[in-house]
Design an enzyme around this catalytic site. Sequence first.
Site, mmCIF file in Angstrom:
data_model
loop_
_atom_site.group_PDB
_atom_site.id
_atom_site.type_symbol
_atom_site.label_atom_id
_atom_site.label_comp_id
_atom_site.label_asym_id
_atom_site.label_seq_id
_atom_site.Cartn_x
_atom_site.Cartn_y
_atom_site.Cartn_z
ATOM 1 N N PRO A 2 -51.557 40.775 29.923
ATOM 2 C CG PRO A 2 -50.229 41.202 31.782
ATOM 3 C CD PRO A 2 -51.044 40.125 31.139
ATOM 4 C CD GLU A 3 -53.663 43.281 24.559
ATOM 5 O OE1 GLU A 3 -53.474 43.950 23.521
ATOM 6 O OE2 GLU A 3 -54.796 42.977 24.968
ATOM 7 C CE LYS A 59 -49.721 39.648 23.656
ATOM 8 N NZ LYS A 59 -50.935 38.798 23.610
ATOM 9 N NE ARG A 128 -56.726 31.648 35.617
ATOM 10 C CZ ARG A 128 -57.515 31.465 34.558
ATOM 11 N NH1 ARG A 128 -57.867 32.509 33.814
ATOM 12 N NH2 ARG A 128 -57.938 30.269 34.238
ATOM 13 N NE ARG A 280 -58.626 35.925 24.293
ATOM 14 C CZ ARG A 280 -57.475 36.541 24.554
ATOM 15 N NH1 ARG A 280 -56.398 36.238 23.845
ATOM 16 N NH2 ARG A 280 -57.399 37.438 25.497
#
Length: 290
Positions: A2-3, A59, A128, A280
């Site tokens: 999530p950003e 974040k 996770r 990325r």
Amino acid sequence: MPELPEVQTIVNELNENIKRKVIKDVWTNKESLVRNISFTKFKEIIKDKKIIDIKRRAKYIIIELSNNYILLVHLKMTGHFLLGKWKIEKDKAIPIIEGPIKDDNFNQYVHIIFYLDNDEELGFSDLRQFGKVELYTKEEFKNIKEINNLGVEPLTNEFTLDCFKKIVRNKKTNIKKLLMDQEKIAGIGNVYASEILFLAKVNPLRSTETLTDEELKEIYNAINTILNKALKLMGNSISDYRRTSGEKGNYQNHTLVYGKKGKKCPDCEGVIKYVKIAQRGTFYCPLCQK
């Protein structure tokens, strides 16, 4: 991960729903998610604390509690908060209210539940289990390096075009890497960096030292445009991110290039390419972004 738009959406919804509520108890089946203190001590301290305010920094989610305590949460890759109801069976949280929290598999990994007054519950789901929950006094919080080292927030008055130019001119690196550098600009990650550079028509492989003032202006404007668009759409649910209701955000239905390898560019006859930058995945149009 999530950003900024996803984390800010969660913060907005938490402020709307649980601000001024009192934490009556807490349950977990994964004590290691509480990183800086034993869960026994965490539970002891957090009981009967009122939620004063919820904020975002980069974040991170920062929850201000009564008696000068701060709850610091980083969602990492798959963490998100849910406002729902659960029953505990064989040390597992089972959702009991019909809807997306119960129906969506991405919401089925609740490892922490905060029991609030008025019989409300706040769950932390994390497939996770890379997320982290930490508890500090306000004095301790002032000395957290990972917070103090964060860069400027891109949707604030402090983030001017001159500020952005100074950041870029002082760092010789790849432009996409710089946009994702949390010590330079806080909150932009992989998805929105690709989207920003496409809108600005700047190749993500470009070095910062080759960018003109005009190109920097285009990137600066694109940062504001893309992040505000994503906020209005309640974030991006390409992967695990969900709103506190368990529902998806909507930005994934409006992406420009992210996740569109091999598809036609929305602005020209080019085909979207995929390349890895700093390990990325990056998406761009080789014709639009020469």
